[in-house]
Scaffold this motif. Structure first.
Motif, mmCIF file in Angstrom:
data_model
loop_
_atom_site.group_PDB
_atom_site.id
_atom_site.type_symbol
_atom_site.label_atom_id
_atom_site.label_comp_id
_atom_site.label_asym_id
_atom_site.label_seq_id
_atom_site.Cartn_x
_atom_site.Cartn_y
_atom_site.Cartn_z
ATOM 1 N N GLY A 114 0.817 -1.212 0.000
ATOM 2 C CA GLY A 114 0.000 0.000 0.000
ATOM 3 C C GLY A 114 0.848 1.257 0.000
ATOM 4 N N LEU A 115 1.935 1.226 0.753
ATOM 5 C CA LEU A 115 2.848 2.370 0.813
ATOM 6 C C LEU A 115 3.456 2.661 -0.557
ATOM 7 N N LEU A 116 3.994 1.643 -1.187
ATOM 8 C CA LEU A 116 4.650 1.823 -2.485
ATOM 9 C C LEU A 116 3.641 2.205 -3.574
ATOM 10 N N ALA A 117 2.407 1.746 -3.437
ATOM 11 C CA ALA A 117 1.383 2.067 -4.432
ATOM 12 C C ALA A 117 1.166 3.577 -4.524
ATOM 13 N N ILE A 118 1.110 4.241 -3.365
ATOM 14 C CA ILE A 118 0.896 5.688 -3.343
ATOM 15 C C ILE A 118 2.156 6.434 -3.769
ATOM 16 N N LYS A 119 3.295 5.966 -3.338
ATOM 17 C CA LYS A 119 4.552 6.666 -3.627
ATOM 18 C C LYS A 119 4.851 6.711 -5.124
ATOM 19 N N MET A 134 3.459 -2.873 -10.968
ATOM 20 C CA MET A 134 4.079 -2.566 -12.261
ATOM 21 C C MET A 134 4.711 -1.185 -12.253
ATOM 22 N N TYR A 135 4.134 -0.264 -11.462
ATOM 23 C CA TYR A 135 4.689 1.091 -11.394
ATOM 24 C C TYR A 135 5.860 1.185 -10.422
ATOM 25 N N TYR A 136 5.737 0.526 -9.244
ATOM 26 C CA TYR A 136 6.877 0.656 -8.333
ATOM 27 C C TYR A 136 8.046 -0.247 -8.728
ATOM 28 N N ILE A 137 7.785 -1.291 -9.511
ATOM 29 C CA ILE A 137 8.901 -2.088 -10.034
ATOM 30 C C ILE A 137 9.654 -1.294 -11.119
ATOM 31 N N GLU A 138 8.879 -0.626 -12.000
ATOM 32 C CA GLU A 138 9.518 0.149 -13.072
ATOM 33 C C GLU A 138 10.187 1.422 -12.546
ATOM 34 N N LYS A 139 9.429 2.225 -11.775
ATOM 35 C CA LYS A 139 9.946 3.529 -11.345
ATOM 36 C C LYS A 139 10.890 3.426 -10.156
ATOM 37 N N GLY A 140 10.682 2.427 -9.312
ATOM 38 C CA GLY A 140 11.527 2.281 -8.133
ATOM 39 C C GLY A 140 12.784 1.476 -8.394
ATOM 40 N N LEU A 141 12.634 0.384 -9.152
ATOM 41 C CA LEU A 141 13.779 -0.486 -9.432
ATOM 42 C C LEU A 141 14.352 -0.286 -10.835
ATOM 43 N N GLY A 142 13.572 0.367 -11.699
ATOM 44 C CA GLY A 142 14.040 0.560 -13.067
ATOM 45 C C GLY A 142 13.996 -0.699 -13.913
ATOM 46 N N LEU A 143 13.165 -1.669 -13.522
ATOM 47 C CA LEU A 143 13.069 -2.947 -14.239
ATOM 48 C C LEU A 143 11.739 -3.029 -14.983
ATOM 49 N N ARG A 144 11.657 -2.347 -16.110
ATOM 50 C CA ARG A 144 10.406 -2.306 -16.866
ATOM 51 C C ARG A 144 9.994 -3.692 -17.362
ATOM 52 N N TRP A 145 10.969 -4.523 -17.727
ATOM 53 C CA TRP A 145 10.654 -5.865 -18.217
ATOM 54 C C TRP A 145 9.977 -6.702 -17.136
ATOM 55 N N LEU A 146 10.432 -6.542 -15.886
ATOM 56 C CA LEU A 146 9.826 -7.289 -14.780
ATOM 57 C C LEU A 146 8.435 -6.739 -14.468
ATOM 58 N N ALA A 147 8.290 -5.427 -14.603
ATOM 59 C CA ALA A 147 6.985 -4.795 -14.393
ATOM 60 C C ALA A 147 5.974 -5.313 -15.412
ATOM 61 N N LYS A 148 6.421 -5.486 -16.659
ATOM 62 C CA LYS A 148 5.529 -6.002 -17.701
ATOM 63 C C LYS A 148 5.143 -7.451 -17.424
ATOM 64 N N ILE A 149 6.094 -8.232 -16.915
ATOM 65 C CA ILE A 149 5.785 -9.627 -16.562
ATOM 66 C C ILE A 149 4.701 -9.662 -15.488
ATOM 67 N N PHE A 150 4.841 -8.801 -14.480
ATOM 68 C CA PHE A 150 3.812 -8.735 -13.432
ATOM 69 C C PHE A 150 2.449 -8.401 -14.038
ATOM 70 N N ALA A 151 2.416 -7.375 -14.907
ATOM 71 C CA ALA A 151 1.151 -6.944 -15.489
ATOM 72 C C ALA A 151 0.519 -8.046 -16.344
ATOM 73 N N ILE A 152 1.334 -8.779 -17.077
ATOM 74 C CA ILE A 152 0.822 -9.891 -17.904
ATOM 75 C C ILE A 152 0.166 -10.949 -17.025
ATOM 76 N N ASN A 424 6.207 -9.312 -7.874
ATOM 77 C CA ASN A 424 5.855 -8.354 -6.824
ATOM 78 C C ASN A 424 6.753 -8.500 -5.608
ATOM 79 N N LEU A 425 7.009 -9.737 -5.194
ATOM 80 C CA LEU A 425 7.863 -9.967 -4.031
ATOM 81 C C LEU A 425 9.297 -9.515 -4.295
ATOM 82 N N ILE A 426 9.759 -9.694 -5.529
ATOM 83 C CA ILE A 426 11.090 -9.192 -5.900
ATOM 84 C C ILE A 426 11.117 -7.667 -5.765
#
Length: 465
Positions: A114-119, A134-152, A424-426
């Motif tokens: 919940g915290l990361l969702a708002i940030k 998908m947003y905190y993985i991409e913007k926080g970790l810079g891993l857009r490919w992993l964010a896309k995997i989550f979204a899929i 997500n856990l990553i």
């Protein structure tokens, strides 16, 4: 096919996954100073308390309570009735213990989500808030490919897992069992209602959820309390069976059953994940829509979702099933929970109506909640133009869900749940320092505010004197 799917699910949700899921919760619990214990009163207070507008209008689409109800609408569902029954049937009474253990640590995980969702949330092309893993993985970790995997996988869970088949199947069976209405008729009615609600977007979903979720939770809770009151003398024995079953399954079920500690643990944790979704990454998608400027505050509100879902609703279901002894028979799923409530409330078919009406409401709100989760995931992958086709596919799958076997449905849900949870856990582990830092800043502000209030109060008392 069902056997193959269940085998894949068993491998995916094996010891490595359990260690990652529960281990993340344990790590966050210690790093955040057991926030789910010491800050729970504050979190429960925030559910109903509006955030102060200290610096302009609050950003978001719905209230924090509306966002929580949307998240609860997706979590308080068939997992609380069918999932708990399946866990106990597969893993014995001890599965409920491991479900609660996983939920306790999962509360810290849900707080972090919940915290990361708002940030890390942002506005989409329609001006609505979008956020989640998908947003905190991409913007926080810079891993857009992993964010896309989550979204899929998020779209997969919405269309093939928790969002459609399991819920529609449970509603159809409950209506047939209670009112003897054919599956085809129920499927048609559900499809039409789901279409009317989901096409209205997050505000309509939140509005419906705010009304249905509290009502259904209270209705089901009253039913469970009636069973417990009428069977007070059996509660100590039920608790004993739960504890023995968690560590010595053979002492409860006998050696021929083949249930081990690992079986009880896996059943409890996997079905618990199906129910409360802590670590799955779904709830932060709803949390991102909340009208708030404080990530930590919304994290606390989100945390209460796991408490309500598992610590309260799942526990009530599990104890009713265990103390009535119905898990020892040949029944499973909805039929098992229904039989347990009927045996626990010897007043005609009152127990049957309570379970099945509760299940109908639980499952329906889960459908509309998961429609929104899938919508946000598809919007992240392909933009707002993909939302309408997604909703059409979702509605079609709702229409056919009543006619699939339950075992296959739960097996598919396990697979897509696990695949969705891993990215997500990553993300949570990778952003652990951000979570801790944001929490410390917020708690320090709370401390300063409390001290200022105390100083002002002391000054006022002195002036009065």
């Amino acid at each position: 096919m069902e056997a193959a799917v269940n085998k894949i699910g068993a491998v995916l949700l094996g010891p490595p996954f359990l260690i990652l899921l529960v281990g993340t919760g344990i790590y966050l619990t210690f790093r955040l100073g057991f926030i789910q214990v010491f800050r729970m009163p504050l979190a429960l207070k925030y559910i109903f308390e509006k955030e102060e507008k200290e610096s302009g209008e609050l950003v978001g689409d719905v209230s924090s309570f509306g966002a929580l109800c949307t998240a609860l609408s997706a979590t308080v569902g068939t997992g609380n009735i069918v999932g708990v029954a399946a866990a106990i049937k597969t893993g014995g009474p001890g599965a409920l213990f491991w479900m609660l253990v996983a939920a306790f640590f999962g509360m810290a995980t849900k707080y972090a989500e919940g915290l990361l969702a708002i940030k890390y949330r942002e506005k989409d092309e329609n001006g609505e808030m979008s956020g989640g893993p998908m947003y905190y993985i991409e913007k926080g970790l810079g891993l857009r490919w992993l964010a896309k995997i989550f979204a899929i996988f998020g779209v997969g869970v919405a269309l093939l897992g928790i969002g459609t088949f399991g819920q529609v199947k449970s509603i159809s069976e409950a209506v047939k069992l209670t009112f003897n209405i054919p599956l085809v008729v129920t499927a048609a009615i559900i499809t039409i209602i789901v279409a009317l609600v989901t096409l209205g977007g997050i505000k309509r979903i939140a509005s419906v959820s705010e009304k249905i979720v509290p009502f259904m939770a209270i209705l089901y809770g009253i039913g469970a309390i009636i069973v417990l009151v009428l069977n007070l003398e059996k509660i100590p024995e039920a608790i004993k069976l739960i504890l023995l079953g968690a560590f010595k399954p053979k002492a409860v079920l006998g050696g021929s059953i083949g249930i081990t500690i690992l079986t009880a643990m896996r059943s409890g944790v996997s079905r618990g994940l199906f129910s409360n979704e802590s670590g799955l990454g779904s709830a932060p998608i709803a949390a991102a829509a909340a009208k708030t400027k404080s990530p930590a505050r919304q994290g606390l509100v989100s945390m209460t979702g796991t408490f309500i879902d598992t610590m309260v609703v799942c526990t009530m279901t599990g104890i009713v099933i265990i103390l009535t002894g119905m898990y020892e028979g040949n029944l499973e799923g909805t039929a098992l929970t229904t039989a347990a409530f009927k045996a626990g409330i010897p007043l005609g078919n009152l127990g049957v109506y309570i379970v099945n009406l509760g299940l109908i409401f639980f499952a329906f709100t889960t459908i509309i909640g998961w429609n929104y989760y899938g919508e946000r995931c598809i919007e992240y992958l392909a933009g707002v133009k993909a939302i309408k086709p997604y909703k059409i596919i979702f509605i079609v799958l709702v229409a056919i869900g009543s006619f699939l076997p339950l075992g296959l449905i739960l097996g598919i849900a396990d697979i897509v749940n696990g695949l969705m949870a891993i990215p997500n856990l990553i993300g949570l582990i990778g952003l652990r320092e951000v979570i801790v830092s944001e929490t410390n800043i917020y708690l320090e502000k709370l401390k300063e505010k409390k001290e200022k209030t105390k100083i002002s109060l002391d000054r006022y008392v002195k002036e009065v004197k």
